[in-house]
Design a protein around this motif. Structure first.
Motif, mmCIF file in Angstrom:
data_model
loop_
_atom_site.group_PDB
_atom_site.id
_atom_site.type_symbol
_atom_site.label_atom_id
_atom_site.label_comp_id
_atom_site.label_asym_id
_atom_site.label_seq_id
_atom_site.Cartn_x
_atom_site.Cartn_y
_atom_site.Cartn_z
ATOM 1 N N LEU A 96 -60.441 -4.964 47.449
ATOM 2 C CA LEU A 96 -60.942 -6.074 46.630
ATOM 3 C C LEU A 96 -60.661 -5.776 45.151
ATOM 4 O O LEU A 96 -61.566 -5.552 44.355
ATOM 5 N N GLN A 97 -59.399 -5.787 44.799
ATOM 6 C CA GLN A 97 -58.978 -5.360 43.469
ATOM 7 C C GLN A 97 -59.348 -6.322 42.335
ATOM 8 O O GLN A 97 -59.174 -5.987 41.171
ATOM 9 N N HIS A 98 -59.869 -7.508 42.663
ATOM 10 C CA HIS A 98 -60.293 -8.464 41.631
ATOM 11 C C HIS A 98 -61.815 -8.484 41.473
ATOM 12 O O HIS A 98 -62.333 -9.204 40.615
ATOM 13 N N LEU A 99 -62.522 -7.707 42.286
ATOM 14 C CA LEU A 99 -63.984 -7.728 42.293
ATOM 15 C C LEU A 99 -64.548 -7.245 40.962
ATOM 16 O O LEU A 99 -64.190 -6.177 40.473
ATOM 17 N N LYS A 100 -65.424 -8.070 40.387
ATOM 18 C CA LYS A 100 -66.062 -7.731 39.117
ATOM 19 C C LYS A 100 -67.535 -7.358 39.283
ATOM 20 O O LYS A 100 -68.071 -6.608 38.482
ATOM 21 N N ALA A 101 -68.189 -7.910 40.318
ATOM 22 C CA ALA A 101 -69.625 -7.647 40.507
ATOM 23 C C ALA A 101 -69.946 -7.591 41.992
ATOM 24 O O ALA A 101 -69.479 -8.421 42.769
ATOM 25 N N ILE A 102 -70.783 -6.609 42.349
ATOM 26 C CA ILE A 102 -71.259 -6.505 43.718
ATOM 27 C C ILE A 102 -72.748 -6.195 43.678
ATOM 28 O O ILE A 102 -73.197 -5.360 42.904
ATOM 29 N N GLU A 121 -61.404 -3.248 38.332
ATOM 30 C CA GLU A 121 -61.966 -4.405 37.632
ATOM 31 C C GLU A 121 -63.491 -4.478 37.710
ATOM 32 O O GLU A 121 -64.110 -5.304 37.051
ATOM 33 N N LEU A 122 -64.095 -3.629 38.531
ATOM 34 C CA LEU A 122 -65.540 -3.704 38.789
ATOM 35 C C LEU A 122 -66.339 -3.402 37.526
ATOM 36 O O LEU A 122 -66.178 -2.356 36.906
ATOM 37 N N GLU A 123 -67.190 -4.361 37.152
ATOM 38 C CA GLU A 123 -68.012 -4.249 35.941
ATOM 39 C C GLU A 123 -69.472 -3.956 36.254
ATOM 40 O O GLU A 123 -70.150 -3.299 35.474
ATOM 41 N N THR A 124 -69.974 -4.501 37.379
ATOM 42 C CA THR A 124 -71.403 -4.402 37.690
ATOM 43 C C THR A 124 -71.602 -4.001 39.142
ATOM 44 O O THR A 124 -71.057 -4.627 40.042
ATOM 45 N N ILE A 125 -72.416 -2.963 39.338
ATOM 46 C CA ILE A 125 -72.814 -2.524 40.680
ATOM 47 C C ILE A 125 -74.335 -2.518 40.705
ATOM 48 O O ILE A 125 -74.972 -1.857 39.878
ATOM 49 N N ASN A 126 -74.912 -3.255 41.657
ATOM 50 C CA ASN A 126 -76.365 -3.258 41.807
ATOM 51 C C ASN A 126 -76.711 -2.627 43.149
ATOM 52 O O ASN A 126 -76.422 -3.189 44.196
ATOM 53 N N ILE A 132 -80.627 6.048 47.969
ATOM 54 C CA ILE A 132 -79.553 6.899 47.454
ATOM 55 C C ILE A 132 -80.121 8.061 46.646
ATOM 56 O O ILE A 132 -80.932 7.866 45.745
ATOM 57 N N VAL A 133 -79.654 9.266 46.986
ATOM 58 C CA VAL A 133 -80.087 10.477 46.298
ATOM 59 C C VAL A 133 -79.007 10.961 45.333
ATOM 60 O O VAL A 133 -79.286 11.333 44.200
ATOM 61 N N ASP A 134 -77.754 10.931 45.801
ATOM 62 C CA ASP A 134 -76.649 11.474 45.021
ATOM 63 C C ASP A 134 -75.666 10.370 44.635
ATOM 64 O O ASP A 134 -75.459 9.431 45.399
ATOM 65 N N VAL A 135 -75.075 10.509 43.468
ATOM 66 C CA VAL A 135 -74.154 9.513 42.921
ATOM 67 C C VAL A 135 -72.912 10.247 42.407
ATOM 68 O O VAL A 135 -73.047 11.272 41.734
ATOM 69 N N PRO A 136 -71.707 9.740 42.692
ATOM 70 C CA PRO A 136 -70.483 10.397 42.216
ATOM 71 C C PRO A 136 -70.245 10.106 40.731
ATOM 72 O O PRO A 136 -69.368 9.326 40.355
ATOM 73 N N VAL A 137 -71.039 10.737 39.888
ATOM 74 C CA VAL A 137 -71.036 10.457 38.452
ATOM 75 C C VAL A 137 -69.646 10.618 37.848
ATOM 76 O O VAL A 137 -69.204 9.781 37.053
ATOM 77 N N GLU A 138 -68.925 11.684 38.237
ATOM 78 C CA GLU A 138 -67.604 11.938 37.661
ATOM 79 C C GLU A 138 -66.650 10.780 37.980
ATOM 80 O O GLU A 138 -65.875 10.357 37.126
ATOM 81 N N LYS A 139 -66.670 10.284 39.227
ATOM 82 C CA LYS A 139 -65.798 9.168 39.604
ATOM 83 C C LYS A 139 -66.204 7.890 38.877
ATOM 84 O O LYS A 139 -65.353 7.124 38.436
ATOM 85 N N LEU A 140 -67.503 7.642 38.764
ATOM 86 C CA LEU A 140 -67.979 6.457 38.058
ATOM 87 C C LEU A 140 -67.553 6.494 36.589
ATOM 88 O O LEU A 140 -67.207 5.468 36.006
ATOM 89 N N ALA A 141 -67.576 7.686 36.009
ATOM 90 C CA ALA A 141 -67.227 7.835 34.592
ATOM 91 C C ALA A 141 -65.776 7.462 34.317
ATOM 92 O O ALA A 141 -65.429 7.108 33.184
ATOM 93 N N THR A 142 -64.916 7.493 35.343
ATOM 94 C CA THR A 142 -63.503 7.156 35.143
ATOM 95 C C THR A 142 -63.202 5.682 35.400
ATOM 96 O O THR A 142 -62.057 5.257 35.207
ATOM 97 N N MET A 143 -64.186 4.919 35.811
ATOM 98 C CA MET A 143 -63.962 3.493 36.084
ATOM 99 C C MET A 143 -63.818 2.739 34.761
ATOM 100 O O MET A 143 -64.756 2.687 33.970
ATOM 101 N N PRO A 144 -62.657 2.128 34.528
ATOM 102 C CA PRO A 144 -62.377 1.541 33.214
ATOM 103 C C PRO A 144 -63.231 0.335 32.828
ATOM 104 O O PRO A 144 -63.523 0.146 31.650
ATOM 105 N N ALA A 145 -63.625 -0.497 33.792
ATOM 106 C CA ALA A 145 -64.327 -1.734 33.451
ATOM 107 C C ALA A 145 -65.841 -1.648 33.652
ATOM 108 O O ALA A 145 -66.561 -2.546 33.224
ATOM 109 N N LEU A 146 -66.319 -0.593 34.285
ATOM 110 C CA LEU A 146 -67.740 -0.517 34.633
ATOM 111 C C LEU A 146 -68.625 -0.583 33.390
ATOM 112 O O LEU A 146 -68.437 0.151 32.431
ATOM 113 N N ARG A 147 -69.584 -1.522 33.436
ATOM 114 C CA ARG A 147 -70.516 -1.710 32.315
ATOM 115 C C ARG A 147 -71.942 -1.364 32.700
ATOM 116 O O ARG A 147 -72.703 -0.874 31.874
ATOM 117 N N VAL A 148 -72.326 -1.701 33.961
ATOM 118 C CA VAL A 148 -73.715 -1.491 34.379
ATOM 119 C C VAL A 148 -73.749 -1.078 35.845
ATOM 120 O O VAL A 148 -73.074 -1.674 36.676
#
Length: 184
Positions: A96-102, A121-126, A132-148
């Protein structure tokens, strides 16, 4: 009971027909008591599936989504799946390469759906109110469009709480450490 089931089926059919007839970019099947995405919908929407940019399947009883769902609706910009029983996403969500919000809030995720980190393209993840206990912070930090990313009411580890703030450039919403999800 049969009458209620018939009403639910008619409601889904009506909403799908509205999408097709109006050439809408939205398919709203929220609150339809769906336990799975109806296979017949793929046939009905086959000529317009590329035009659908928003799907809402909120507040149903979905336990999973198929890879066919992800590949059929590959042009999605928004996907609302809150209030279901989902605990994982199919690997094909990475298509889903056009997905902006999930919105995956109020589900049963115990593991962060890491496939989401491949969506440029993902900007928002809710993911509010999951397990959830653990989060892949390093991978999230490399996401170019992620805002929230909303992780409120998850039992996040102390490690995530310490590591995340200096690494991220986006808003990571978390509950205070001692806050727990309200009991049903």
């Amino acid at each position: 009971m049969l009458r209620k089931m018939g009403e639910a089926v008619a409601r889904v059919a009506r909403k799908v027909n509205e999408t097709v007839e109006s050439s809408s970019d939205t398919l709203d099947l929220a609150d339809c008591k769906l336990v799975s995405f109806p296979i017949c919908i793929y046939k009905v929407l086959r000529n317009v599936s590329d035009q659908i940019h928003l799907i809402t399947l909120a507040n149903n009883e979905l336990k999973s989504l198929t890879s066919k769902f992800m590949t059929t609706f590959s042009q999605l910009r928004e996907l609302h799946l809150e209030g279901n029983y989902l605990h994982r996403l199919p690997n094909e969500v990475s298509g889903l390469q056009h997905l902006k919000a999930i919105d995956l809030s109020r589900n049963q995720f115990q593991d962060f759906p890491e496939q989401l980190t491949t969506l440029s393209e993902l900007e928002t993840i809710n993911l509010e109110e999951n397990e959830i206990v653990d989060v892949p912070v390093e991978k999230l930090a490399t996401m170019p469009a992620l805002r929230v990313i909303n992780l409120r009411l998850n039992p996040l580890s102390a490690e995530v709480r310490v590591i995340a703030p200096p690494l991220i450039k986006f808003d990571m919403l978390m509950s205070p450490e001692d806050a727990r999800a309200p009991l049903p």
